[in-house]
Motif scaffolding. Sequence first.
Motif, PDB file in Angstrom:
ATOM      1  N   ILE A   1     -13.894   0.597  17.799  1.00 27.73           N
ATOM      2  CA  ILE A   1     -15.326   0.791  17.968  1.00 27.73           C
ATOM      3  C   ILE A   1     -16.030   1.203  16.683  1.00 27.73           C
ATOM      4  O   ILE A   1     -17.162   0.793  16.429  1.00 27.73           O
ATOM      5  N   LYS A   2     -15.357   1.965  15.820  1.00 30.05           N
ATOM      6  CA  LYS A   2     -16.057   2.359  14.585  1.00 30.05           C
ATOM      7  C   LYS A   2     -16.354   1.162  13.689  1.00 30.05           C
ATOM      8  O   LYS A   2     -17.519   0.988  13.275  1.00 30.05           O
ATOM      9  N   PRO A   3     -15.361   0.307  13.352  1.00 26.62           N
ATOM     10  CA  PRO A   3     -15.703  -0.870  12.551  1.00 26.62           C
ATOM     11  C   PRO A   3     -16.737  -1.777  13.224  1.00 26.62           C
ATOM     12  O   PRO A   3     -17.553  -2.402  12.539  1.00 26.62           O
ATOM     13  N   LEU A   4     -16.713  -1.850  14.554  1.00 24.96           N
ATOM     14  CA  LEU A   4     -17.716  -2.650  15.243  1.00 24.96           C
ATOM     15  C   LEU A   4     -19.123  -2.109  14.996  1.00 24.96           C
ATOM     16  O   LEU A   4     -20.063  -2.868  14.741  1.00 24.96           O
ATOM     17  N   LEU A   5     -19.271  -0.792  15.077  1.00 21.61           N
ATOM     18  CA  LEU A   5     -20.587  -0.187  14.854  1.00 21.61           C
ATOM     19  C   LEU A   5     -21.031  -0.295  13.400  1.00 21.61           C
ATOM     20  O   LEU A   5     -22.234  -0.301  13.110  1.00 21.61           O
ATOM     21  N   LEU A   6     -20.083  -0.358  12.497  1.00 21.42           N
ATOM     22  CA  LEU A   6     -20.427  -0.494  11.076  1.00 21.42           C
ATOM     23  C   LEU A   6     -20.789  -1.925  10.705  1.00 21.42           C
ATOM     24  O   LEU A   6     -21.376  -2.161   9.647  1.00 21.42           O
ATOM     25  N   ASN A   7     -20.427  -2.887  11.552  1.00 23.51           N
ATOM     26  CA  ASN A   7     -20.688  -4.299  11.269  1.00 23.51           C
ATOM     27  C   ASN A   7     -22.173  -4.592  11.463  1.00 23.51           C
ATOM     28  O   ASN A   7     -22.693  -4.558  12.579  1.00 23.51           O
ATOM     29  N   GLN A   8     -22.856  -4.912  10.382  1.00 19.50           N
ATOM     30  CA  GLN A   8     -24.307  -5.107  10.421  1.00 19.50           C
ATOM     31  C   GLN A   8     -24.734  -6.367  11.174  1.00 19.50           C
ATOM     32  O   GLN A   8     -25.920  -6.543  11.452  1.00 19.50           O
ATOM     33  N   GLU A   9     -23.783  -7.221  11.539  1.00 18.87           N
ATOM     34  CA  GLU A   9     -24.129  -8.406  12.307  1.00 18.87           C
ATOM     35  C   GLU A   9     -24.311  -8.091  13.782  1.00 18.87           C
ATOM     36  O   GLU A   9     -24.812  -8.926  14.546  1.00 18.87           O
ATOM     37  N   TYR A  10     -23.895  -6.897  14.205  1.00 15.71           N
ATOM     38  CA  TYR A  10     -24.046  -6.494  15.604  1.00 15.71           C
ATOM     39  C   TYR A  10     -25.200  -5.501  15.768  1.00 15.71           C
ATOM     40  O   TYR A  10     -26.125  -5.730  16.531  1.00 15.71           O
ATOM     41  N   VAL A  11     -25.108  -4.390  15.067  1.00 13.07           N
ATOM     42  CA  VAL A  11     -26.155  -3.370  15.072  1.00 13.07           C
ATOM     43  C   VAL A  11     -26.425  -2.992  13.623  1.00 13.07           C
ATOM     44  O   VAL A  11     -25.484  -2.726  12.866  1.00 13.07           O
ATOM     45  N   VAL A  12     -27.682  -2.969  13.213  1.00 14.67           N
ATOM     46  CA  VAL A  12     -27.996  -2.720  11.803  1.00 14.67           C
ATOM     47  C   VAL A  12     -28.270  -1.244  11.549  1.00 14.67           C
ATOM     48  O   VAL A  12     -28.623  -0.488  12.453  1.00 14.67           O
ATOM     49  N   GLY A  13     -28.071  -0.861  10.290  1.00 17.35           N
ATOM     50  CA  GLY A  13     -28.512   0.462   9.840  1.00 17.35           C
ATOM     51  C   GLY A  13     -27.495   1.570   9.946  1.00 17.35           C
ATOM     52  O   GLY A  13     -27.664   2.623   9.332  1.00 17.35           O
TER      53      GLY A  13
END
Length: 285
Positions: free
Chosen positions: A159-171
């Motif tokens: 989940i952490k790398p997913l949240l860091l991926n700017q293609e899913y959620v930005v900022g």
Amino acid sequence: MPELPEVETVKRTLNQLVAGKRIRSVTVKLPRIIQRPAEPEAFADALSGRTIREVDRRGKFLRILLDGLVLVSHLRMEGRYGVYDADEPVEPHTHVIFHFDDNTELRYKDVRQFGTMHLFKPGEEFALPPLNKLGIEPLEPEFTLDALRGALGKRTSRIKPLLLNQEYVVGLGNIYVDEALFQAGIHPERTGDSLKKAEWERLYEAIRATLERAVEAGGSSVKSYVNGQGEMGMFQHQLLVYGRKDEPCPNCGEPIRKLVVGGRGTHICAKCQPLRAKAAKAEKR
């Protein structure tokens, strides 16, 4: 690297300081900062005589709206903008200077030299790199529980790398992901598909609440970040786990641990953010 709250603060500050100013000329001291157009001279010529109408933000990018052009700027690790009188000494590592008609200057300083600037016709910036693949904005109405879960809920990555991926959620960057996961009680090595509905609800609320409080505090000055007026953010004084290795958890008193997740230093409370057996098995798939 400045994250959403810091870039939002810079945006708001620059709107106060430079909106309405007319650019007389531009000095480019480090050509590689300018990514589009290819020639820094063309960049400077295109901006000369233009007026800055507004400064906006998309993810971690600034969108400087001028009459007839849009300048997209990424601060990267340590980029910063500041407004100065033209007769003030130019500090080291100042790479781009926008000279205004009123004898003031907007100066871009970047010790690490990783920042970028792209110039587009209005609207064109959303169809081309670097903005064309960005995900949903977490402080906009489009960011809903269903949107977050829909983007990440079936993914088997952590989940952490997913949240860091700017293609899913930005900022979101390292600081605010650690803080949101702690507040939601979710271990950063849990996989997206392992989270239950109640956990998604907690995570959604934690992301919004963390970012809103950080914006209100002017961001976090953990390293070198300052806004356009040279002022530090204050949210670092409210951080619950990030940067607090070995300090007691504010919830249970257990020492905060630091581990590496997806190549990033990560702060957690192992008691408040358990890595359940089921989640651990999912992680090994």
